[in-house]
Design a protein around this motif. Structure first.
Motif, PDB file in Angstrom:
ATOM      1  N   ASN A 168       0.838  -1.199   0.000  1.00  0.00           N
ATOM      2  CA  ASN A 168       0.000   0.000   0.000  1.00  0.00           C
ATOM      3  C   ASN A 168       0.870   1.245   0.000  1.00  0.00           C
ATOM      4  OD1 ASN A 168      -2.719  -0.964   0.093  1.00  0.00           O
ATOM      5  ND2 ASN A 168      -2.439  -1.531   2.245  1.00  0.00           N
ATOM      6  N   SER A 169       0.335   2.314  -0.550  1.00  0.00           N
ATOM      7  CA  SER A 169       1.019   3.602  -0.450  1.00  0.00           C
ATOM      8  C   SER A 169      -0.023   4.706  -0.395  1.00  0.00           C
ATOM      9  CB  SER A 169       1.959   3.816  -1.645  1.00  0.00           C
ATOM     10  OG  SER A 169       1.225   3.905  -2.845  1.00  0.00           O
ATOM     11  N   MET A 170       0.417   5.895  -0.079  1.00  0.00           N
ATOM     12  CA  MET A 170      -0.445   7.069  -0.150  1.00  0.00           C
ATOM     13  C   MET A 170       0.276   8.114  -0.988  1.00  0.00           C
ATOM     14  SD  MET A 170      -2.190   9.522   2.755  1.00  0.00           S
ATOM     15  CE  MET A 170      -0.658  10.198   3.393  1.00  0.00           C
ATOM     16  N   HIS A 171      -0.302   8.472  -2.127  1.00  0.00           N
ATOM     17  CA  HIS A 171       0.282   9.510  -2.970  1.00  0.00           C
ATOM     18  C   HIS A 171      -0.336  10.857  -2.596  1.00  0.00           C
ATOM     19  CE1 HIS A 171       0.193   5.850  -5.770  1.00  0.00           C
ATOM     20  NE2 HIS A 171       1.410   5.924  -5.258  1.00  0.00           N
ATOM     21  N   ILE A 172       0.480  11.861  -2.510  1.00  0.00           N
ATOM     22  CA  ILE A 172      -0.020  13.204  -2.231  1.00  0.00           C
ATOM     23  C   ILE A 172       0.413  14.133  -3.361  1.00  0.00           C
ATOM     24  CG2 ILE A 172      -0.047  15.155  -0.635  1.00  0.00           C
ATOM     25  CD1 ILE A 172       0.583  13.251   1.621  1.00  0.00           C
ATOM     26  N   HIS A 173      -0.527  14.553  -4.174  1.00  0.00           N
ATOM     27  CA  HIS A 173      -0.247  15.542  -5.212  1.00  0.00           C
ATOM     28  C   HIS A 173      -0.224  16.917  -4.540  1.00  0.00           C
ATOM     29  CE1 HIS A 173      -0.930  12.659  -8.519  1.00  0.00           C
ATOM     30  NE2 HIS A 173      -1.802  12.132  -7.674  1.00  0.00           N
ATOM     31  N   CYS A 174       0.859  17.630  -4.689  1.00  0.00           N
ATOM     32  CA  CYS A 174       1.019  18.912  -4.010  1.00  0.00           C
ATOM     33  C   CYS A 174       1.283  20.014  -5.036  1.00  0.00           C
ATOM     34  CB  CYS A 174       2.169  18.845  -3.009  1.00  0.00           C
ATOM     35  SG  CYS A 174       2.358  20.345  -2.016  1.00  0.00           S
ATOM     36  N   LEU A 175       0.582  21.112  -4.871  1.00  0.00           N
ATOM     37  CA  LEU A 175       0.707  22.239  -5.774  1.00  0.00           C
ATOM     38  C   LEU A 175       0.823  23.506  -4.921  1.00  0.00           C
ATOM     39  CD1 LEU A 175      -1.452  22.880  -8.888  1.00  0.00           C
ATOM     40  CD2 LEU A 175      -1.612  24.513  -7.036  1.00  0.00           C
ATOM     41  N   LEU A 176       1.713  24.391  -5.295  1.00  0.00           N
ATOM     42  CA  LEU A 176       1.893  25.655  -4.584  1.00  0.00           C
ATOM     43  C   LEU A 176       1.427  26.789  -5.484  1.00  0.00           C
ATOM     44  CD1 LEU A 176       5.467  25.118  -3.095  1.00  0.00           C
ATOM     45  CD2 LEU A 176       3.283  24.845  -1.929  1.00  0.00           C
ATOM     46  N   TYR A 177       0.614  27.678  -4.931  1.00  0.00           N
ATOM     47  CA  TYR A 177       0.186  28.790  -5.760  1.00  0.00           C
ATOM     48  C   TYR A 177       0.315  30.108  -5.006  1.00  0.00           C
ATOM     49  CZ  TYR A 177      -4.411  28.471  -3.421  1.00  0.00           C
ATOM     50  OH  TYR A 177      -5.427  28.411  -2.512  1.00  0.00           O
ATOM     51  N   THR A 178       0.386  31.176  -5.774  1.00  0.00           N
ATOM     52  CA  THR A 178       0.499  32.520  -5.239  1.00  0.00           C
ATOM     53  C   THR A 178      -0.159  33.473  -6.216  1.00  0.00           C
ATOM     54  OG1 THR A 178       2.027  34.283  -4.612  1.00  0.00           O
ATOM     55  CG2 THR A 178       2.765  32.786  -6.331  1.00  0.00           C
ATOM     56  N   SER A 179      -0.641  34.585  -5.716  1.00  0.00           N
ATOM     57  CA  SER A 179      -1.267  35.578  -6.587  1.00  0.00           C
ATOM     58  C   SER A 179      -0.232  36.458  -7.267  1.00  0.00           C
ATOM     59  CB  SER A 179      -2.222  36.458  -5.771  1.00  0.00           C
ATOM     60  OG  SER A 179      -1.532  37.090  -4.710  1.00  0.00           O
ATOM     61  N   ASP A 180       1.024  36.369  -6.852  1.00  0.00           N
ATOM     62  CA  ASP A 180       2.093  37.211  -7.409  1.00  0.00           C
ATOM     63  C   ASP A 180       3.225  36.329  -7.914  1.00  0.00           C
ATOM     64  OD1 ASP A 180       0.780  39.631  -6.665  1.00  0.00           O
ATOM     65  OD2 ASP A 180       1.434  39.283  -4.618  1.00  0.00           O
ATOM     66  N   ALA A 181       3.002  35.658  -9.035  1.00  0.00           N
ATOM     67  CA  ALA A 181       4.046  34.804  -9.595  1.00  0.00           C
ATOM     68  C   ALA A 181       5.203  35.654 -10.102  1.00  0.00           C
ATOM     69  CB  ALA A 181       3.482  33.966 -10.738  1.00  0.00           C
ATOM     70  N   ALA A 182       6.418  35.218  -9.792  1.00  0.00           N
ATOM     71  CA  ALA A 182       7.601  35.992 -10.181  1.00  0.00           C
ATOM     72  C   ALA A 182       7.785  35.991 -11.690  1.00  0.00           C
ATOM     73  CB  ALA A 182       8.837  35.413  -9.491  1.00  0.00           C
ATOM     74  N   ASP A 183       7.494  34.900 -12.319  1.00  0.00           N
ATOM     75  CA  ASP A 183       7.703  34.784 -13.758  1.00  0.00           C
ATOM     76  C   ASP A 183       6.442  34.204 -14.376  1.00  0.00           C
ATOM     77  OD1 ASP A 183       8.489  34.440 -16.333  1.00  0.00           O
ATOM     78  OD2 ASP A 183      10.342  33.347 -15.869  1.00  0.00           O
ATOM     79  N   GLU A 184       5.605  35.054 -14.954  1.00  0.00           N
ATOM     80  CA  GLU A 184       4.327  34.608 -15.479  1.00  0.00           C
ATOM     81  C   GLU A 184       4.485  33.644 -16.650  1.00  0.00           C
ATOM     82  OE1 GLU A 184       1.459  37.543 -16.218  1.00  0.00           O
ATOM     83  OE2 GLU A 184       1.473  38.369 -14.182  1.00  0.00           O
ATOM     84  N   GLU A 185       5.639  33.702 -17.339  1.00  0.00           N
ATOM     85  CA  GLU A 185       5.847  32.788 -18.456  1.00  0.00           C
ATOM     86  C   GLU A 185       5.973  31.346 -17.977  1.00  0.00           C
ATOM     87  OE1 GLU A 185       9.124  33.999 -20.775  1.00  0.00           O
ATOM     88  OE2 GLU A 185       8.215  35.882 -21.443  1.00  0.00           O
ATOM     89  N   ASP A 186       6.425  31.164 -16.743  1.00  0.00           N
ATOM     90  CA  ASP A 186       6.612  29.819 -16.196  1.00  0.00           C
ATOM     91  C   ASP A 186       5.482  29.424 -15.259  1.00  0.00           C
ATOM     92  OD1 ASP A 186       9.005  29.534 -17.545  1.00  0.00           O
ATOM     93  OD2 ASP A 186      10.157  30.447 -15.918  1.00  0.00           O
ATOM     94  N   SER A 187       4.372  30.156 -15.301  1.00  0.00           N
ATOM     95  CA  SER A 187       3.273  29.871 -14.389  1.00  0.00           C
ATOM     96  C   SER A 187       1.983  29.659 -15.169  1.00  0.00           C
ATOM     97  CB  SER A 187       3.099  31.013 -13.385  1.00  0.00           C
ATOM     98  OG  SER A 187       2.759  32.213 -14.053  1.00  0.00           O
TER      99      SER A 187
END
Length: 396
Positions: free
Chosen positions: A369-388
């Motif tokens: 058995n395992s437990m996978h955790i999909h994790c995503l970090l978000y912010t309203s002020d991305a430093a580089d919009e081309e990479d977001s």
């Protein structure tokens, strides 16, 4: 507490006083009076009437010793709309002689309000409350109390457990090694502090029962350092300090197995509704899941009652080996949901005379058995919009 309407009459005799038909009255020293609707304790009190223009903090004011012998006339129209709770007392008793307000008190809208909690318990006809805390192995530990005892205990801070609980492991012969400077069991107890955001009914009991997840705090309301829920809150706070908010989506794997009363015997795969026992590889097999549909129907009903946001289930590599996915959300909320889900699944399986296990390797010749955790970090002020990536106005 009074809901008052002014009157131009003056009391100049006992005869006039006896004519008043309101449920409450404020009589001033000069003989003028104001009648209105009485709320709270029935009785009489004498004190100095003082105006208070505060917008918030009514609970702190009436429990502040500096307001002793005074009757507080609040000028703000909304007093009592967030109820009362255990955290906002300035002292251990009410010091004011009375309270005058301008409007009737509405139903509490704050999750910490005990009156709101009392109404919820009565509405759901709750007779018992299970106060739970996850230990360091994820096992629910705590206390079960009659409803009235639960309410009185949280008011008095009487919900306590020994600090040694955090050293307990799954096996009786094993304990967690924690430095005594961090956790010294001889220090005594910690306080169970209910998080009313987690308050839910327990759907598999015949007797109406509630459950609530608690935090572990000391007498000064400081979180116990080795308490897993407190550690998670601390981690979330560190993300917030750098302007990030995590979003997670767990995937939980588990096995259904035959009931086994002897821990020395290996676990065995149960038969499904067809009477057959799985042997081959049934990864993502629809019919293999439907073999246990009678269990999963109850499971989904229980999850819905508890507002556990499970989304789908699929078959994994092993026999009677399943995975269930949760809708993405905040880490704390999802941690609470997974904690409750594991308990829910175990009770659902028991109802159908089976066990459910989340052990890493429950059977020797099958996948673990395992437990996978999909994790995503978000912010309203991305430093580089081309990479977001834009997510509803948030930059990922």
């Amino acid at each position: 507490e009074l809901y008052l309407k002014p009157s131009i009459q003056s009391i100049n005799s006992i005869k006039n006083l006896n004519k008043i038909d309101s449920t409450a009255i404020l009589i001033l020293q000069n003989g003028k009076f104001f009648k209105g609707l009485g709320l709270g304790y029935q009785g009489t009190a004498t004190g100095e009437v003082c105006f208070n223009t505060s917008i918030t903090g009514y609970q702190e004011i009436i429990s502040d010793p500096s307001y002793a012998e005074q009757i507080i006339n609040f000028t703000f129209p909304h007093v009592g709309n967030v109820g009362t709770n255990l955290e906002d007392h300035e002292s251990d008793k009410i010091w004011t002689k009375g309270v005058i307000i301008n409007s009737e008190i509405t139903s509490p809208s704050n999750y910490r309000a005990l009156k709101h909690l009392d109404d919820w318990l009565k509405k759901n006809k709750i007779t018992e409350v299970e106060c739970m805390i996850p230990d360091n192995s994820g096992i629910p530990r705590g206390k079960i109390l009659p409803t009235k005892k639960f309410l009185s205990s949280i008011e008095s801070g009487g919900l306590r457990l020994p600090l040694a609980l955090f050293k307990l492991a799954v096996s009786r012969d094993v304990t967690y090694s924690i430095d005594d400077q961090i956790l010294n069991p001889t220090d005594g107890d910690f306080i169970l502090k209910p998080d009313f955001n987690t308050l839910r009914t327990v759907p598999w009991y015949e007797e109406p029962t509630a459950q609530v997840i608690c935090d572990a705090v000391d007498n000064n309301d400081n979180v116990i350092e080795v308490h897993s829920r407190g550690i998670l809150k601390k981690v979330i706070g560190l993300y917030e300090k750098i302007g990030l908010e995590p979003l997670v989506a767990p995937e939980i794997e588990f096995y259904l197995v035959k009931k086994n009363n002897d821990p020395d015997n290996p676990l065995e795969t149960p038969s499904g509704q067809s009477g057959r026992i799985e042997k081959g590889n049934q990864s993502y097999g629809i019919d293999a899941v439907n073999e246990f549909d009678h269990i999963f129907e109850d499971l989904y009903d229980y999850c819905e009652t508890q507002e556990l946001e499970v989304e789908n289930i699929n078959h994994e590599d092993g026999p009677a080996h399943m995975e269930i996915n949760f809708k993405h959300g905040s880490p704390l909320d999802l941690a609470d949901q997974v904690f409750l889900f594991k308990r829910t699944l175990r009770h659902t399986a028991l109802k159908h005379n089976l066990y459910a296990t989340f052990m890493a390797k429950p059977m020797e010749d099958t996948p673990g058995n395992s437990m996978h955790i999909h994790c995503l970090l978000y912010t309203s002020d991305a430093a580089d919009e081309e990479d977001s990536v834009d997510l509803g106005g948030r930059r990922i």
